[in-house]
Structures are given as structure tokens and as C-alpha cells.
Design a protein around this motif. Structure first.
Motif, PDB file in Angstrom:
ATOM      1  N   SER B 580       0.930  -1.218  -0.079  1.00 32.65           N
ATOM      2  CA  SER B 580       0.089   0.049  -0.002  1.00 32.65           C
ATOM      3  C   SER B 580       1.075   1.176  -0.127  1.00 32.65           C
ATOM      4  CB  SER B 580      -0.865   0.106   1.199  1.00 32.65           C
ATOM      5  OG  SER B 580      -1.554  -1.312   1.705  1.00 32.65           O
ATOM      6  N   ASN B 581       0.284   2.231  -0.557  1.00 36.76           N
ATOM      7  CA  ASN B 581       1.104   3.746  -0.346  1.00 36.76           C
ATOM      8  C   ASN B 581       1.229   4.109   1.145  1.00 36.76           C
ATOM      9  OD1 ASN B 581       0.828   3.731  -3.084  1.00 36.76           O
ATOM     10  ND2 ASN B 581      -0.603   5.338  -3.181  1.00 36.76           N
ATOM     11  N   SER B 582       2.138   5.043   1.116  1.00 39.27           N
ATOM     12  CA  SER B 582       2.393   5.592   2.636  1.00 39.27           C
ATOM     13  C   SER B 582       2.859   6.879   2.421  1.00 39.27           C
ATOM     14  CB  SER B 582       3.592   4.710   3.206  1.00 39.27           C
ATOM     15  OG  SER B 582       3.998   5.008   4.492  1.00 39.27           O
ATOM     16  N   ASP B 626      -0.126  -2.146   8.152  1.00 39.58           N
ATOM     17  CA  ASP B 626      -0.660  -2.297   6.718  1.00 39.58           C
ATOM     18  C   ASP B 626       0.079  -3.114   5.869  1.00 39.58           C
ATOM     19  OD1 ASP B 626      -1.398  -2.151   4.415  1.00 39.58           O
ATOM     20  OD2 ASP B 626      -2.144   0.041   4.449  1.00 39.58           O
ATOM     21  N   GLY B 628      -0.580  -4.270   2.890  1.00 39.65           N
ATOM     22  CA  GLY B 628      -0.937  -4.308   1.282  1.00 39.65           C
ATOM     23  C   GLY B 628      -2.219  -5.068   0.907  1.00 39.65           C
ATOM     24  N   TYR B 629      -2.468  -5.004  -0.266  1.00 44.57           N
ATOM     25  CA  TYR B 629      -3.600  -5.453  -0.739  1.00 44.57           C
ATOM     26  C   TYR B 629      -3.505  -6.307  -2.072  1.00 44.57           C
ATOM     27  CZ  TYR B 629      -2.581  -2.095  -4.517  1.00 44.57           C
ATOM     28  OH  TYR B 629      -1.872  -1.466  -5.542  1.00 44.57           O
TER      29      TYR B 629
END
Ligand code: HEM
Ligand SMILES: [Cu+2]
Lengths: 97, 647
Positions: B580-582, B626, B628-629
Motif C-alpha cells: 500500500s501507499n504510505s 498495513d 498491502g492489498y
């Protein structure tokens, strides 16, 4: 996996204690000049580092054996180049005279 | 501190830039707000952890910095174009060559190379990203913040002026009391964090994430050079980190590591600087060698000649490059033994480099060469870089170097290595990999203008410098009298730099033109290339490979095409796990920039208070769970169908 007596660890442990005591002995109980003492202690330190790396950190075992050996040798190489090289350059030039 | 000390005042050129910078910033903010692009920028770019986007941001920053450094270069050329010119005064000239050197090496060469590595290397080894995507974003943002901090120096507080080498005692607070050199110490430190992290990231990526079957000795040459460069980064950058930290302690906290009066030694700075500085030039040139290897193999339509010899010579170059640093200060008064040893190690580097040159030549021999723009840059590299190499061997001889040292001969030499070795390579790499990044090719015809103007301009600019150098003109000289007789040669050189600038302008125009008009219908493999990055779409889909490729040999993609293995089956496509973005990397880096800015002005208390932001960012990061996805297989399959067409 077969459990076995951790011989390596015991030897490493005893060697480390012996080397440390020996260094103390050289420093406090002998009449060598400071210079000689430093050389002897330094030599023991390197030896002890090797003991630690091989006996405790299993540098020569496992899947990453080769990588570990390359890493350590490379680090030693760099340290020697940087430290010994700098000392050599800065102490032998005309500033030294 | 009064406001008129804070901002640099009194020079019309700088006032002009201050106004221009102010207007540009306001303009950008207004434009982005008007187009409602803030959210898009934040979500798609500022917080991205995608190696391809990070690479593109590095490249954009590098091109901008090339412009900045190039303008510095042109200003110096204008100042020395005629005897007794009064365009820049001595102080201003000092600042300009200092920022030029730092910007070109650390903020132009490094980000352009790291940017191209970021885009290409994971694709080449069949990986979905680098090993630590978030760390990669942190690398970019620390570099960017460091670069920006360094760049504002000329309008706020004043630029460093002790040369890109910043030798003590000149760079110490006794002789350079202004904040300029603090910028050097702090901004480079912040950017250095990012570079070191990139080095580690790339090493782990290459060692751990190669596609199954890709033995190290089957890895494409560009990835090999990336690996070796990264090892050099990890070896050399910490030395610079330490040296800069000592410099900071000396300048801001009153220590005396480098001042004789306090028991320190200015020669230690030279020694530490070049212990890093020499490997640094190989750090920038090795990936360039890798790019030429890919380009030459592709457009000669043959596999690379002497693969093993190439690998051995890269490793040999890297090894030797740690052993030559004294050649930058033979004249410091070292013992004869020191100078002799370092002369020999320096000359030895010419051997593996020569091996590489011949391997490239043999790769081209009997090949069906295609003269694309990328290939033209590779072809021009060989003779031009050889001039740099041969003059390097001349400089390597310590006894002779007493004559050449710190003359324009040296300046010409290192521009002949850095410009063909890095800039030509980056151009070759940009023309070659552009389609992978943006989905269209750069125009070949405008590219020819770019090529010829730049190469001719480059030689016109720097060839005369060899001769004025041999005639005794020392480097960093801002003026000279008519009677020296250097006027005509330096005049030619100045004209040359304008041709060079026209070449750069042609590149910019090419980018603009191609962005607007070039065909978007180029497929995944527009050059009929050989390595795995071309097995993807153009521009590359966000997950890189729908299915991790199985590697059997060198030039795997070439084999895939020959053996008809370049397709995928629907049942093999699985969900793909993505990071994921951060926002942490950018926030943390900006915090470092703020602390750095206060340190530059020696406002230590404020710096200490704001350091809490950095520590807070680090703590926040350790609570970031988090992981990820997933992109569903169905979506992957649709994307693949779209670009492959025939599935
Ligand atoms: C774009 C065309 C360029 C021009 C016109 C140019 C011109 C110059 C000039 C005139 C000097 C100063 C000479 C002196 O008076 O001592 C200089 C120094 C320097 N240049 Fe360039 N240059 C260019 C590109 C580059 C590139 C691409 C790099 C590195 C990748 C580079 C790195 C340096 C460095 C490190 C210095 C030494 C700075 C110092 O003395 O501290 N230059 N350049
Ligand atoms: Cu060097």
C-alpha cells in the motif's frame, strides 16, 4: 532433528573467557611497554572476534555460508584499507617530519 | 538575524532568480489548484511506493537538476569567455563552481542513475517491486529534500563556496563563517541517507528476488552493474556520512577534527572525502556501463560478447576503486611510497576498463547494427570516454601529476569521463527505456538534433580546456589577462557550451513533441529487445508480471520469443499481493528538511525541538501494520488481455 551437546558453544565460551582474562593479565600483571601491550591485546581481540563469529554466529554453517564469509572478508578488507590506509598516508607524509 | 541577512541581496542575477523562483512556485500552486490535481498528486505520486513511479520522480528531479547545474556551467563559461570579463565576481564564481559540482554529481548523476535502476532493474530480474518499497520511497524523498535544501542556499543565506570538495581549512568556520558551508554539510547528509538506503534495497532485491532460474551468472548486465554499484554505495557512503558529521561538529558545535590549532588535521578531511569521492565516481559510471551493454547488445542484435569477462571486470573495477583515492591529492606531501603505490593501483583500473571497451566492440562486430538514438549515444560514448580514460592514465602518474594537478587539464579530463560515461549513458537509457516508462517512443529525428548538437558542443567546450590547462591555467580561476593568450581557446569553449545547451534544449523539445504527437501504439517490445523488462506492457502494468517468468538462460526474453513461450494462460493467473501507499516517507523527509534548515542557521534549540517530528515519524512507522492489498486475478487477466490483444 537430533539434539546434541553444544560442544562448539562450550569451547567458544571457555575460549572467550580465557582470552579476556589473558588480556587483563597482560595489561595489569606484566612489565611490557604500553606499545607492546596494545599489540598483544589487539591480536587477542581479533582472535576473539573470530571465535565469536565461528562458534556463536555460525559464520561457516548454514545455507548462507558462502555469503557470510564473503561479507565478513569484505568488511575486514574495507576496515583495513580505510584505517590502515589512512594512518599510513597521514603519518608518513612531510607533515610527519 | 535581520531579514536582509537571511535573504541574499545586492546581486541583480540573484534578485532575478529570487523573483523567478517566487513566481514559479506561486504559478505551480495556482495551476495545480486550478486543475484540482492536489489529491491526484498526493495519492498517485507523493505517497507511492511503486518502484516505477519512484524511478520516474527521480528522473524528473535529475533532469531539473541537470538544468540547474547546466546553467551554472554556462555562467562559468560566459565569465571566462573573454579576458577580464566582469560578468561574475570572484565570490560569485566560487559559489557557482561549488554548487555546479555538487549538483551535477549528487543531484543530477545519482538520481538519474538511481531512477533508471529503479524503473528497470526489478523488471529485468522478473520481480514485482524492490525488496523494501516503503524504504525506497523514503530514499527518494530524503534525496529530494536534501537537494531542495541545497538549492535554496543561493537565495536564502548564501551558497557554499569552498568547491565541491570543500577542503579544510577553507571550509572551516574560521575561513567560511557564513551559512553556505553548513548547507553543504547538512543537505548532503540528508540526501546521503537516501542513497545508502537505496544501495541496501537494491542489493537485497537482486540477491533475494530474482525470478526462478535466474542464476547470478545469467542476470542481465545492467542488473549486475546495479548490484556492484550498490555494494560500492554501502562501502563508501558511510565514510562520507562520518566525514560530513565531523564537518558539522566542527562548524556548528565548535569541534576541531579538521583544524590544526585544536589538534585536528585538515588533511584528514581530504583523505576521508576521497575515500568516498573516488568510489563515488565509479558508483555513477558502473550503471552507465550496464546501460551501454544492454543498448549495444539489443541494437547489434547479438548477445553480449564475453559476458563472464564483463562481470569479472566490473567486480575488478569496483575492488580497485577502493584502492586509488590518493590520486586526488598526490601533491599533499605524501611519502614517495604512498604516491607510488597509488599510482600503480590507479593505472591498473585501466585494464578491466579496457577489457570492457573491447567486449563492446566485439559485441558490435558482425552484428546487424541499428542506428537508433540510444545506439548512437552508445557509439559516441566509446571514443569520447576513451579520451577521458587516456588522460586519466596521464594524471595517474604521480610525478607528472605535479604538473597537471588542479589545472583545467584535470577539469577537461573528468568532464570527458563523466559526460560520456554518465550523461551519454543516461541519454541512451532514456531513449531506450522511455517506452517502458511512458508508453511512447521519443522522436528519432529530433533525437538526432539532440545527439549531434550535444556531442559536437561537448567536444568544442571541453577539448580546448585540455590545452589551456597544459598552458598553465589553473582550475577555479575566474579571470585572466589578455597576455596569457588563453582568450581564443576559452572563447571557442564558451561557444561550444552554447551548442551543448542547444542540444539539451532539443531534448526538452523532443520530450514535449513526443508527449503530444508520438504514437501510443508500440506494443510491449518496440525495439525487439532481449531482456525481461520487455515482456511487460508499455507503460508497465502496476504489478509488472502477471505470472513470474521462469528463466532458463541469458537473454531470456529473446529465447521466449524464439521458442514461443511469451504467452500466459488464464488459469495460471492468481491474485497479486501489492504494497500500500504510505505518507510516512514524505512526512519524515520533510521533517528532516526542516531540522536541517534550522541546523544550517545554527538554531540548535529549534532543530532539537523539531527533531521530535523525525522520532515521531519513526515511531508511527513501527505501528504501521498495513500489509498491502490484492489485485484480483480477474482484473489482472483483463489488463493482460488489453495489452496483449490476442489472448
Ligand atoms: C553541461 C555542461 C557542463 C559545463 C558547461 C560544465 C562546465 C564546468 C566548468 C566551467 C567548471 C569549472 C572549471 C573551473 O573554473 O575550475 C566545471 C567544474 C566542475 N564540473 Fe562541470 N560542466 C558541465 C557538466 C558537468 C557534469 C555533467 C558533471 C558531473 C556529472 C560536472 C561536474 C563538475 C565538477 C565536479 C566540477 C568541479 C567543481 C569544483 O571545482 O568544485 N560538470 N564544470
Ligand atoms: Cu579518483
Amino acid at each position: 532433528m537430533k539434539k546434541h551437546f553444544p560442544m562448539n558453544h562450550v569451547i567458544g565460551f571457555l575460549l572467550s573467557i580465557a582470552l579476556t582474562l589473558f588480556a587483563l593479565f597482560i595489561a595489569f600483571e606484566t612489565d611490557f611497554t604500553t606499545n607492546v601491550k596494545l599489540w598483544i591485546i589487539g591480536a587477542f581481540a581479533i582472535f576473539q572476534a573470530l571465535v565469536q563469529l565461528i562458534m556463536f554466529m555460525h559464520m561457516t554453517e548454514g545455507k548462507a555460508k558462502v555469503a557470510n564469509i564473503i561479507n565478513i572478508s569484505y568488511s575486514v578488507f574495507l576496515a583495513v584499507v580505510i584505517v590502515a590506509g589512512s594512518i599510513w598516508i597521514l603519518t608518513t607524509g612531510h607533515a610527519a617530519h | 538575524m535581520k531579514l536582509d541577512e537571511f535573504f541574499v541581496t545586492g546581486d541583480p542575477l540573484i534578485l532575478g532568480s529570487q523573483i523567478a523562483i517566487g513566481l514559479t512556485m506561486v504559478g505551480l500552486v495556482v495551476l495545480i489548484t486550478y486543475l484540482k490535481k492536489w489529491k491526484w498528486l498526493w495519492n498517485e505520486w507523493f505517497t507511492t511506493v511503486d518502484h516505477k513511479k519512484i524511478g520516474i520522480m527521480y528522473i524528473i528531479a535529475g533532469v531539473l537538476m541537470f538544468f540547474r547545474g547546466g546553467v551554472d556551467g554556462l555562467m562559468m563559461k560566459a565569465q571566462t569567455s573573454r579576458p577580464n570579463m566582469e560578468f561574475l565576481d570572484a565570490q560569485h564564481y566560487d559559489e557557482v563552481f561549488t554548487t555546479h559540482g555538487v549538483v551535477m554529481i549528487l543531484f543530477m548523476a545519482m538520481p538519474l542513475l538511481i531512477g533508471i535502476i529503479n524503473v528497470v532493474m526489478p523488471l529485468q530480474i522478473g520481480a514485482r517491486d524492490v525488496a523494501f518499497p516503503k524504504l525506497n520511497a523514503l530514499s527518494f524523498w530524503t534525496f529530494f529534500v536534501g537537494a531542495m535544501l541545497f538549492n535554496i542556499s543561493f537565495v536564502i543565506g548564501g551558497s557554499p563556496d569552498a568547491g565541491w570538495t570543500s577542503y579544510f581549512p577553507l571550509a572551516g568556520s574560521e575561513f567560511s563563517p557564513d551559512v553556505g558551508n553548513n548547507y553543504y554539510a547538512i543537505a548532503l547528509q540528508i540526501a546521503g541517507v537516501g542513497t545508502l538506503a537505496s544501495g541496501i534495497n537494491f542489493i537485497v532485491t537482486i540477491l533475494k528476488m530474482r525470478a526462478p532460474g535466474m542464476k547470478l551468472m545469467k542476470m542481465p548486465m545492467f542488473s549486475w552493474t546495479t548490484l556492484v554499484t550498490s555494494v560500492l554505495i554501502v562501502a563508501a557512503f558511510p565514510i562520507f556520512t562520518v566525514a560530513l558529521a565531523l564537518m558539522t561538529l566542527d562548524r556548528i558545535f565548535g569541534a576541531h577534527f579538521f583544524t590544526v590549532a585544536g589538534g585536528g588535521d585538515p588533511m584528514l578531511w581530504l583523505n576521508l572525502f576521497w575515500l568516498w569521492g573516488h568510489p563515488e565516481v565509479y558508483i555513477v559510471v558502473l550503471p552507465a556501463f550496464g546501460m551501454f551493454s544492454e543498448v549495444i547488445a539489443t541494437f547489434s542484435r547479438k548477445n553480449l560478447f564475453g559476458y563472464t569477462a564483463m562481470v569479472v571486470s566490473i567486480v575488478a573495477i569496483a575492488f580497485l576503486s577502493m584502492l586509488v583515492w590518493v590520486h586526488h591529492f598526490y601533491t599533499m606531501g605524501n611519502s614517495a611510497a604512498v604516491n607510488s603505490v597509488f599510482s600503480i593501483t590507479t593505472m591498473m583500473i585501466a585494464i578491466p576498463t579496457g577489457v570492457k571497451i573491447f567486449n563492446w566492440l566485439f559485441t558490435m562486430r558482425k552484428g546487424r547494427i541499428k542506428f537508433t538514438n540510444a545506439m548512437l549515444w552508445a557509439l559516441a560514448f566509446i571514443p569520447n570516454f576513451t579520451i577521458g580514460g587516456v588522460t586519466g592514465v596521464m594524471l595517474a602518474m604521480a610525478a607528472a601529476d605535479y604538473q597537471y594537478h588542479n589545472t583545467l587539464f584535470l577539469v577537461a579530463h573528468f568532464h570527458y569521463t563523466l559526460i560520456p560515461g554518465v550523461v551519454f549513458a543516461v541519454f541512451a537509457g532514456l531513449y531506450y527505456w522511455w517506452p517502458k516508462m511512458f508508453g511512447f517512443k521519443l522522436n528519432e529525428k529530433i533525437g538526432k538534433w539532440h545527439f549531434w548538437l550535444f556531442v559536437i558542443g561537448f567536444n568544442l567546450t571541453f577539448m580546448p580546456m585540455f590545452f589551456v590547462g597544459l598552458d598553465g591555467m589553473s582550475r577555479r580561476m575566474y579571470t585572466y589577462s589578455e597576455s596569457t593568450g588563453w582568450g581564443p581557446l576559452l572563447g571557442i569553449s564558451a561557444v561550444g557550451s552554447l551548442v551543448l545547451a542547444a542540444g539539451f534544449a532539443a531534448l526538452v523539445y523532443n520530450i514535449y513533441w513526443s508527449f503530444r504527437y508520438a504514437s501510443r501504439d508500440i506494443g510491449g517490445d518496440p525495439w525487439d529487445a532481449r531482456t525481461l523488462e520487455w515482456a511487460t506492457a508499455s507503460p508497465v502494468q502496476e504489478y509488472n508480471f502477471a505470472i513470474t517468468p521462469q528463466v532458463t538462460d541469458h537473454d531470456e526474453f529473446w529465447l521466449m520469443k524464439k521458442q514461443g513461450r511469451n504467452t500466459i494462460k488464464k488459469e495460471d493467473v492468481k491474485d497479486i499481493h501489492m504494497p500500500s501507499n504510505s505518507a510516512i516517507p514524505i512526512i519524515l523527509s520533510v521533517a528532516m528538511g526542516i531540522v536541517g534548515f534550522f541546523l544550517v542557521f545554527e538554531w540548535v534549540t529549534l532543530a532539537a525541538i523539531f527533531s521530535v517530528l523525525i522520532i515521531g515519524g519513526l515511531i508511527a512507522n513501527s505501528f504501521d501494520y498495513d500489509d498491502g492489498y490484492h489485485i484480483p486475478a480477474k482484473k489482472v487477466w483483463e489488463t493482460e488481455q488489453k495489452w496483449r490483444g490476442d489472448l
